[in-house]
Each structure stands twice: as C-alpha cells, then as structure tokens.
Design a protein around this motif. Structure first.
Motif, mmCIF file in Angstrom:
data_model
loop_
_atom_site.group_PDB
_atom_site.id
_atom_site.type_symbol
_atom_site.label_atom_id
_atom_site.label_comp_id
_atom_site.label_asym_id
_atom_site.label_seq_id
_atom_site.Cartn_x
_atom_site.Cartn_y
_atom_site.Cartn_z
ATOM 1 N N VAL A 281 0.836 -1.205 0.000
ATOM 2 C CA VAL A 281 0.000 0.000 0.000
ATOM 3 C C VAL A 281 0.869 1.251 0.000
ATOM 4 O O VAL A 281 0.583 2.238 -0.699
ATOM 5 C CB VAL A 281 -0.965 0.000 1.198
ATOM 6 N N ALA A 282 1.943 1.199 0.767
ATOM 7 C CA ALA A 282 2.842 2.357 0.822
ATOM 8 C C ALA A 282 3.556 2.570 -0.508
ATOM 9 O O ALA A 282 3.811 3.706 -0.915
ATOM 10 C CB ALA A 282 3.860 2.163 1.945
ATOM 11 N N ALA A 283 3.879 1.482 -1.202
ATOM 12 C CA ALA A 283 4.632 1.585 -2.456
ATOM 13 C C ALA A 283 3.732 1.834 -3.659
ATOM 14 O O ALA A 283 4.138 2.528 -4.604
ATOM 15 C CB ALA A 283 5.440 0.309 -2.683
ATOM 16 N N PHE A 284 2.522 1.280 -3.624
ATOM 17 C CA PHE A 284 1.629 1.345 -4.784
ATOM 18 C C PHE A 284 0.250 1.810 -4.317
ATOM 19 O O PHE A 284 -0.468 1.042 -3.657
ATOM 20 C CB PHE A 284 1.521 -0.025 -5.453
ATOM 21 N N PRO A 285 -0.144 3.032 -4.633
ATOM 22 C CA PRO A 285 -1.435 3.551 -4.152
ATOM 23 C C PRO A 285 -2.620 2.677 -4.533
ATOM 24 O O PRO A 285 -3.574 2.562 -3.770
ATOM 25 C CB PRO A 285 -1.522 4.927 -4.831
ATOM 26 N N HIS A 286 -2.538 2.034 -5.704
ATOM 27 C CA HIS A 286 -3.666 1.234 -6.174
ATOM 28 C C HIS A 286 -3.482 -0.224 -5.769
ATOM 29 O O HIS A 286 -3.426 -1.131 -6.605
ATOM 30 C CB HIS A 286 -3.809 1.363 -7.690
ATOM 31 N N THR A 287 -3.369 -0.463 -4.475
ATOM 32 C CA THR A 287 -3.281 -1.820 -3.922
ATOM 33 C C THR A 287 -4.595 -2.126 -3.225
ATOM 34 O O THR A 287 -5.000 -1.414 -2.307
ATOM 35 C CB THR A 287 -2.117 -1.944 -2.938
ATOM 36 N N ARG A 288 -5.248 -3.176 -3.642
ATOM 37 C CA ARG A 288 -6.590 -3.476 -3.157
ATOM 38 C C ARG A 288 -6.663 -4.910 -2.653
ATOM 39 O O ARG A 288 -6.068 -5.816 -3.244
ATOM 40 C CB ARG A 288 -7.578 -3.295 -4.314
ATOM 41 N N ILE A 289 -7.365 -5.122 -1.567
ATOM 42 C CA ILE A 289 -7.647 -6.482 -1.106
ATOM 43 C C ILE A 289 -8.948 -6.932 -1.758
ATOM 44 O O ILE A 289 -10.005 -6.351 -1.521
ATOM 45 C CB ILE A 289 -7.781 -6.544 0.427
ATOM 46 N N LEU A 290 -8.884 -7.965 -2.589
ATOM 47 C CA LEU A 290 -10.077 -8.482 -3.258
ATOM 48 C C LEU A 290 -10.790 -9.537 -2.428
ATOM 49 O O LEU A 290 -12.014 -9.671 -2.509
ATOM 50 C CB LEU A 290 -9.709 -9.060 -4.626
ATOM 51 N N ALA A 291 -10.041 -10.293 -1.656
ATOM 52 C CA ALA A 291 -10.649 -11.331 -0.822
ATOM 53 C C ALA A 291 -9.704 -11.654 0.329
ATOM 54 O O ALA A 291 -8.492 -11.754 0.144
ATOM 55 C CB ALA A 291 -10.922 -12.599 -1.637
ATOM 56 N N ALA A 292 -10.283 -11.805 1.530
ATOM 57 C CA ALA A 292 -9.495 -12.108 2.718
ATOM 58 C C ALA A 292 -10.436 -12.530 3.833
ATOM 59 O O ALA A 292 -11.634 -12.250 3.782
ATOM 60 C CB ALA A 292 -8.668 -10.886 3.148
ATOM 61 N N PRO A 293 -9.931 -13.202 4.856
ATOM 62 C CA PRO A 293 -10.764 -13.486 6.018
ATOM 63 C C PRO A 293 -11.308 -12.184 6.614
ATOM 64 O O PRO A 293 -10.656 -11.132 6.529
ATOM 65 C CB PRO A 293 -9.794 -14.181 6.979
ATOM 66 N N PRO A 294 -12.486 -12.197 7.223
ATOM 67 C CA PRO A 294 -13.165 -10.963 7.649
ATOM 68 C C PRO A 294 -12.335 -10.040 8.521
ATOM 69 O O PRO A 294 -12.403 -8.830 8.379
ATOM 70 C CB PRO A 294 -14.389 -11.490 8.398
ATOM 71 N N MET A 295 -11.520 -10.599 9.428
ATOM 72 C CA MET A 295 -10.794 -9.748 10.378
ATOM 73 C C MET A 295 -9.334 -9.548 9.974
ATOM 74 O O MET A 295 -8.510 -9.176 10.793
ATOM 75 C CB MET A 295 -10.864 -10.359 11.787
ATOM 76 N N PHE A 296 -9.035 -9.747 8.680
ATOM 77 C CA PHE A 296 -7.636 -9.706 8.268
ATOM 78 C C PHE A 296 -7.027 -8.311 8.435
ATOM 79 O O PHE A 296 -5.962 -8.140 9.006
ATOM 80 C CB PHE A 296 -7.511 -10.167 6.822
ATOM 81 N N VAL A 297 -7.676 -7.282 7.886
ATOM 82 C CA VAL A 297 -7.145 -5.915 7.995
ATOM 83 C C VAL A 297 -8.293 -4.962 8.274
ATOM 84 O O VAL A 297 -9.452 -5.277 8.013
ATOM 85 C CB VAL A 297 -6.436 -5.468 6.701
ATOM 86 N N PRO A 298 -7.974 -3.763 8.797
ATOM 87 C CA PRO A 298 -9.030 -2.769 8.979
ATOM 88 C C PRO A 298 -9.645 -2.393 7.630
ATOM 89 O O PRO A 298 -9.001 -2.458 6.591
ATOM 90 C CB PRO A 298 -8.294 -1.570 9.592
ATOM 91 N N GLN A 299 -10.894 -1.955 7.673
ATOM 92 C CA GLN A 299 -11.629 -1.633 6.452
ATOM 93 C C GLN A 299 -10.903 -0.612 5.586
ATOM 94 O O GLN A 299 -10.832 -0.742 4.367
ATOM 95 C CB GLN A 299 -13.009 -1.083 6.803
ATOM 96 N N ALA A 300 -10.341 0.435 6.202
ATOM 97 C CA ALA A 300 -9.744 1.526 5.438
ATOM 98 C C ALA A 300 -8.598 1.042 4.558
ATOM 99 O O ALA A 300 -8.281 1.656 3.551
ATOM 100 C CB ALA A 300 -9.269 2.624 6.371
ATOM 101 N N SER A 301 -7.943 -0.059 4.932
ATOM 102 C CA SER A 301 -6.800 -0.529 4.161
ATOM 103 C C SER A 301 -7.193 -1.398 2.977
ATOM 104 O O SER A 301 -6.359 -1.703 2.126
ATOM 105 C CB SER A 301 -5.857 -1.323 5.069
#
Length: 887
Positions: free
Chosen positions: A830-850
């Motif tokens: 995310v820090a290196a590439f602004p267009h980094t998106r999580i498409l699928a992950a376990p529900p509690m993997f990362v905060p929503q904003a990330s």
C-alpha cells in the motif's frame, strides 16, 4: 422550439469591474485578455450558429494554474464561466449565453508526456486532434476518436461532448480513450480524477466528466489512451440505389458477425456536395447512396474479411463497388466524407443537423421516416451518418433568413427525434445537448431521472457558474430539480411502514417492483440495504437484498449486438443466451455463476480486456432503484449516447453504494472464428519481460498477454482471436520472437486453450485461508512493480503467486501463510503502490480503510456524490471509505 425557449436565458450580465480586468492582465499577460467589443464578437457562437451572444471577457491561459486563477477571480465577481476549444461544436455548447468570462484553450497546446509502452499521453485541452495524431504516427500509435472536425477540433472539445467519429464503430468514443482528467472546480481549485492507472477504486469521475459539456468544471489536462496504428487498411465505396437499401446492408453486415472499422453513409445530396468540392466522379442520380466500408488490422485475412462484407453489400443491392487501394485514394475518400458539412454550402445557405442514435436495426425504418418528413415539409435533406453505430445525422437544408423554412427545418428535426426516442433511441449521440436539445430531455427522462442528473450538476457546479443554460430544460433549472430530489429523499415517515425486514436478514424479492417497494420500506424505516446477487446475508446491521430471482433476457437484439438482461442473470446464463447467435461477452472469470449485477457493481475484469475492453466499455444502460425505492433508467440500449451525464460509468464499479441494479444492457461481440494461445516458458523474469516488450512493440494485436509466475515457473501467455489467417500470423510471429531468445513455446487450441484460461483466471479467484491482492500501475512500470512485490514477499517470508495483465498494468497476487506476515506485506505494498486493493481475505484480516489502498486524490468529490445521491448512507454503507464516520 428549444431555441425560442432558451432566449429567456440571455439575461443582463453582471458588470465586469475594471479591477478584474487589471488583475487578469497582470497574471496572464495583457495579450491574453480580450475586452474589445469587436474582438469579443468572434467568440459569440460555435459551429451551430443557433444563437449568438458575446462574452464580456475572454482569457487565453497557457496552463492550468492560469485557468484556476481566472475561474477564481470570475466567480468572485459573480460571472459565468464558459470553456471553449476550437468552437466546432454544433449544439450551442460553447455559446456564452449569459455573457461572463470565456476561457479559450487555444494556447494550451502542449503534449507533455507520451509513454508508448504504457500506451498513454498527457495533453493539454487545446491540442488539436489531427496534431496529436501527427505527433503519434511516427511512433506507431494514434488517438482513436476522430470526429469529422478533427483537423480543427481539440481534445478538450472531444471530452466535453464525448465525441465519436467514423472509426468509433471499432475503437469506441472519447470516453473509451480517456484515463483521467485534470479539472478546475467552481472555487478555482485543481484536482485530477485519476493518475492514468486503469480501474482506480471509487466512483468513475473521469467517465462522469467526459461528455459533461463544460458544466461540471474546466478540463485543463487529460491522460489519453493510445491505440496502435493498424498494419493494414482496406477501404471500399459501395453504391446503392437508395439510402434505405444502404441502411439495410449495414444491419446485415453487423448481423453477420463482422465488425468493420467504419460503416459510413452518404446519400445523393452528400454525393452532390462532395463531387462538386472534391471531383469524386460519383453518380448523382436521385437516391444513389454511398456506403464507405473500412476494415483494418494485421495484413493476414483482411482481404478475405472485406470480401465477405462486399458479398453482403451485393446481396442487398449494391450496384457498384469501388476499392480505394492505396493510402492516397483512401485519404481522399475520407477527406470527402469528413468534409460533407463544409461542402453543403454549395447546396444551401445553411443546414440544421439532427444528431440521434437508434439501434442499428432501426436504421431502415428511420431512413424511411426521414424521406416521409422530407416530402411532407418540402425540404431537401442530406443524410450522412455513422451507420455502423446507428448514429443518424440528417442535415436539413434551408435558408435561415426565411422564417417559414426555419420552422419547417425544426419540424423535421422534431419528427426525427420523436420517432428515434419511440424506437429506443437517444436525443444525442456525439454532439451533446448544449442549448439546442434541452427541451427534449423531459421526453427522454422521467422526472426522477432528470432530478438525478441535476443532482450531479449541483455536486460539481453548485453556484451554477459553469456554462449556465445548457443541458437542462429552461423551465426546470438544475438547482430546482436537485432540490426537489433532496427534499424527496429527506422525507422519511416511519409510521407509513407496517412491517419491515429485520436487520441481518436476506430478502430475495420476486420482481424489481417488489424490490422497489422493499427499498421504500427500508428508507422510511431507516434500515441500511446491501445488494447482492447471492442468497447469503452480508451484514448483521443491514437488510441484504438479493437479485437471484431476476433471470434471463429482457431485450435481445442479436443483429444490433446488444442485450439487456435481468441483474440476477449469471455470466454463464448470459453466455448461453448469446452462444446460439455466435455471440459472446469476452469475460473469463473463475466463478461464472456470479450475477451480472454483481459483476458490473464490482467492475470485474478478465485477461481479454487488452483486446476488448472491460465493463466500463461494454455497459450501455442500467435499470437502478434509488435509495428511497424510485426506479430510474441510466443510459440506453444504443452504442453512443450523450443525453445528459454518463451515469452508467458512475454506477459501474460503485459496489452497490448508490442504488440497486435491477437490469443491465450490454454491448456484445461476435464469437471470433478462430482462437489460439501461445505459451512461452521462461527461466527468468527479465527474459519474460523482454519478450513482452517485443510483443508490445510488434504490429501484432493480441487480445490477451498474461504474465504468470510462482515458485515453479514463469510463463508468458499470448492469445490471438479473429480471422484464422490473422491468428496463425500471431502464432507464427510470436513463436519467432520467442525462438530468437531460445525460449520454448507451446501453442494451445480448442479444449486445451479453454482449460488453460480457466486455470489462469482461477489464479486470481478467492481461496480458502488466503488473501487475494490487486495492484494497479502504468504498464511500463509493471515489470519493476512485480520485482518490488517479489522482494517484499521474500522479506516478509510470504509465498505468492503472481498473474498480471502485462500490457494493462494489472497485477494479481495470491498469498497463503501467516496472516501477520501477509498483513505486513500488504502494508508495504500500500505504501509503495497507491492502487493496492484487497479483493478477498478473512473478515478480520485488515481494517476496512486498508482494503482499498491509498484514498484517491478526488476522494472529497466521491464523498460529495455519495452524500448527494444517498444522503442517509443506507446503500451498502460499509463499502469504500464512505462509512458514517468518514462522510
């Protein structure tokens, strides 16, 4: 008529203070500020000559900073602001009807960046179309939109009206070739809608700005997509006894599965005009009509493709066929076609051009109707139009000094537009609404739809300073329409709800009407709604509304290459509907049971976007239920449409945050007669990207180029589709490129090829106990980005599998392992590439904003749109960055 109604907008302008003029001269330079009355008259109209009204002040800035300053100072003094390019528009869009400040982009002509490997360029809005293409041609590229006025028209003007041109049948209109724009808003602030990376997260502001006719801000720069010049071009002039016969031939060509570059019609009046101007020597017998046919691509198979089209023309009555075999003759034919409007002056003092689009199969009917109107009103009509797109351009010849002829000309135009709307057409296809056609909008839009368009206007232009008196009907200003919608959505009456579904439940209404009632109930009860194509509740605090019961085709026009389906229809079902007609949607996904509504809402893409585009390019229209349960239609089932704002692009990829999609109209494609995939097996990433670079620089036109890498192997896959000879050429030349670097290759066909692509798209499908990431970059940066990703994964000891659309800059990353390590890996990306998106992950993997990567620079505009369209934040409230705490 519309012109008479618009007269009320020519109000007494605000007085321009001497202080303002002095400030502008100090900042822009004395020669960049025009105040002399006789000089101002040169800016009082555009190519339409509908109404003339001079501005009070003209500035000619050189850069975006000067534009921003001019806007800020003009708004401070209460002046209207109108942007103008070359003034070639023919709907009155650049007429400063309320006086004020006119910003000419004539000096903003810099081509600041050309990145051939990324296939994009950054340009100022005053760059002339033809000049840009002259700059690009030695590099082997073009900016594909080519309006007939391209020798004078500017990129900014193209963006304002979403211009098309003869070649948009194959290549698409301006919006298909603009990646981002820089805009000056009503406060004089500058912002970009994107950075050129395709499919950025959030609302498609670029698509919304294109075609907005200068009413949403002043465009000061654009990142445009470049298209490779074709290796070969073939042009034939086919002569028919009537314009109706030519129109029928066009429908037959499209129905056969052919997709030429251009299918352009000129009737006998157009032939008379260009014969006189260009000495073409075409027969001028009454009724004689010319159809210009162009095909392009790689040399192999092109003559065979043209021969098939010629045979269809003969079967439909073509009595003469004249090939233009050399580039000089081809250029002469196109010069004649694109100069018809200018040559008409040899036939009449003036013309009234009607711009409308109908489904292609309605062309013969519309041509018959034009002939009836011509006879009824005793007026000559010149028909010259983009027949392949169903885009009519009847030019009614008349003398504007004669009031009776003026009235009859407008009556013919009204008759054409009314029948067009009746048969599924639109008010304007590529010239815009301007001040010419605003009074027709209530005939096309429902009151709720017109209010929704006005809401967009008020988000970007709340003071009404930008290009006032355009697009909207004179008796319903956009501020009033938007206020009426806002009041409607603010009204909530919990007492009117006798029963409501429980939060956390999933409801699958039997029909869209039932869903509209459900959303009305949820609106009044204050219940959030989450749309889904499945049958599982997606939120414990909202009502999940499923479209799963809405299936099948609603309107299918195989000969038009369009289809409208219920939103719950799965991709597999859609392909089954199309297959008997040898048609398809060129989308490969791991889960073909996903609904079309879901695929559109999430803007899913596939490997073949290189050759065919994506949902952004295919979706023609949507039926949507507003947050308070009111149904609206966005777009129309035609391939060109600039009737109002392009709300379709706003809703594609909107993740259900603006409304519930109930139906989708799509452009479909002929199934290619042949297909093959070459697999190159490489030992290092450097070797792989060397091969990819060579493919990018070649004259080949693959529909997919994928880079696949994991711990076991590195593979480059190139897919070619189309005429069998063209496919074989791709396989032969790509094999030679690979062998030059001692790379072994395998060619897949039929079942093997299908299996390979199924396995490939499975590489970027969700997996159990894994995290799926998507990174977007400029294509030229793709190799370096993947190297950084691999280094980052090694540093965090994360196992990854990478698949990339190598010529599009989209990288998919499958990860499996320790979630703490993956989270750290993701944070670095995310820090290196602004267009980094999580498409699928376990529900509690990362905060929503990330989940969505770095917030876009235009986030505040996206939030404003969300608030305006869904003021209670009830549509999928947890999506994007638009939670209650962030609006």
């Amino acid at each position: 008529m519309a012109l008479q109604a618009k007269e009320q907008y020519t109000v007494t302008p605000v007085v321009v203070p001497d202080k303002l003029v002095a400030e502008l001269r100090a900042i822009l330079g004395a020669d960049a500020v025009v105040t002399a009355p006789e000089a101002l008259l040169t800016y009082d109209s555009d190519g339409s000559m509908i109404v003339s009204h001079p501005p009070q002040l003209v500035v000619l800035p050189k850069d975006a900073g000067q534009v921003a300053t001019a806007v800020r100072l003009a708004v401070r003094e209460g002046l209207a602001v109108v942007a103008r390019g070359a003034g070639t528009g023919i709907a009155g869009g650049a007429v400063p009807l309320c006086g004020g400040l006119l910003i000419s982009t004539a000096r903003m002509t810099d081509i600041t960046t050309v990145d051939v490997r990324s296939r994009l360029a950054v340009v100022q809005p005053g760059v002339v179309n033809a000049d840009l293409n002259a700059h690009l041609a030695p590099l082997g590229y073009q900016f594909a939109p080519d309006p007939s006025s391209q020798r004078a028209s500017t990129i900014g003007g193209n963006i304002a009206t979403n211009a098309g041109g003869p070649h948009c049948l194959k290549y698409g209109v301006t919006s298909n070739h603009v990646l981002a724009v820089e805009v000056v808003d009503h406060t004089g602030q500058r912002y970009w809608t994107g950075d050129g990376v395709i499919d950025p997260v959030g609302y498609d502001l670029t698509g919304l700005l294109v075609g907005s006719e200068g009413t949403l801000g002043v465009v000061t720069a654009a990142i445009v997509r470049l298209t490779p010049l074709p290796e070969a071009v073939r042009v034939v002039l086919a002569l028919f006894p009537t314009v109706v016969a030519a129109a029928a031939a066009v429908s037959a060509v499209i129905a056969s599965g052919s997709l030429p570059t251009s299918l352009e019609v000129m009737d006998h009046n157009a032939i008379r005009a260009v014969n006189s101007a260009y000495s073409l020597g075409l027969p001028e017998t009454t009724g004689t009509t010319a159809l210009i046919i162009e095909v392009d691509g790689v040399q192999d198979g092109l003559d065979d493709q043209l021969d098939q089209i010629i045979a269809i023309c003969r079967d439909h009555g073509a009595f003469d066929l004249r090939p233009a075999r050399d580039p000089a003759t081809q250029a002469r034919v196109w010069m004649a076609r694109k100069s018809v409007a200018g040559a008409i002056g040899r036939l009449a003092p003036a013309y009234y051009l009607v711009d409308t689009v109908v489904p292609r199969t309605r062309l013969p009917l519309m041509m018959e109707h034009v002939e009836r109107l011509r006879a009824e009103y005793g007026m000559e009509v010149c028909n010259v139009f983009h027949a392949g797109d169903g885009n009519l351009h009847p030019l009614v010849l008349y003398d504007p000094r004669d009031p009776d002829q003026r009235q009859r000309a407008h009556a013919i135009a009204a008759g054409v537009l009314e029948l067009s709307i009746e048969h599924g057409g639109v008010v304007s296809g590529e010239h815009g609404i301007g001040l010419e056609k605003c009074e027709y909008l209530p005939r096309f839009f429902s009151p709720a739809e017109l209010q929704l368009h006005a809401t967009i206007h008020q988000v970007f232009n709340p003071t009404g300073c930008f290009n006032p008196a355009k697009i909207f009907p004179s008796d319903t200003p956009p501020a009033d329409l938007a206020a009426a919608r806002a009041m409607r959505l603010q009204q909530r009456d919990p007492a009117s709800v006798t029963s409501a579904p429980a939060p956390g439940s999933c409801v699958a209404p039997a029909t869209p009407d039932a869903a509209a009632e459900l959303l009305r109930v949820c609106h009044h009860a204050g219940l959030p709604v989450v749309p889904t194509g499945g049958c599982t509740a997606r939120s414990p605090t909202a009502v999940t509304v499923s479209t799963q019961h809405w299936r099948g085709a609603l309107v299918y026009e195989p000969d038009d290459l369009t289809i409208k389906v219920a939103a719950g229809t799965t991709l597999a079902e859609l392909q089954s509907l199309l297959a008997p007609h040898r048609q398809m949607i060129p989308l490969d996904v791991a889960d073909a049971q996903r609904s079309l509504g879901s695929l559109v809402a999430t803007a899913v893409d596939g490997p073949r976007r290189l050759g065919y585009g994506s949902f952004r390019d295919w979706v023609l229209a949507l039926d949507v239920i507003e947050p308070d349960g009111i149904p609206v239609r966005l777009g129309a089932q035609v391939v060109k449409n600039v009737t109002g704002y392009d709300l379709v692009k706003l809703y594609v990829g909107s993740a259900g945050t603006l409304g519930l999609i109930t139906a989708v109209a799509l452009k479909v494609f002929p199934q290619p007669p042949a297909s093959a995939t070459l697999l190159a097996h490489l030992s290092t990433p450097t070797a792989a990207w060397t091969l990819i670079d060579h493919l990018a620089a070649s004259r080949l036109l693959p529909t997919a180029v994928e880079y696949l890498a994991d711990t076991q192997a590195i593979v480059v896959a190139m897919r070619a589709e189309g005429h069998p000879a063209a496919v074989e050429r791709h396989m032969r030349e790509a094999t030679a490129l690979a062998h030059r670097h001692d790379v072994s290759v395998t060619v897949l066909r039929d079942v093997e090829e299908t299996t390979f692509w199924q396995q490939t798209v499975a590489r970027y499908a969700p997996i159990a106990n894994g995290v799926l990431l998507r990174v977007g970059v400029w294509p030229a940066q793709c190799a370096t980005a993947i190297q950084t990703i691999e280094q980052c994964a090694a540093r965090h000891q994360v196992a990854i599998e990478i698949t990339a659309h190598a010529l599009s800059g989209i990288i998919y990353i499958q990860t499996i392992g320790d979630f703490t390590a993956i989270a750290a890996f993701h944070a670095d990306l995310v820090a290196a590439f602004p267009h980094t998106r999580i498409l699928a992950a376990p529900p509690m993997f990362v905060p929503q904003a990330s989940v969505w990567g770095q917030p876009p620079v235009a986030l505040s505009r996206m939030q404003a749109l969300k608030v305006a369209i869904d003021p209670h934040n009830h549509m999928n409230p947890a999506a994007f960055w638009f939670s209650d705490t962030r609006v």
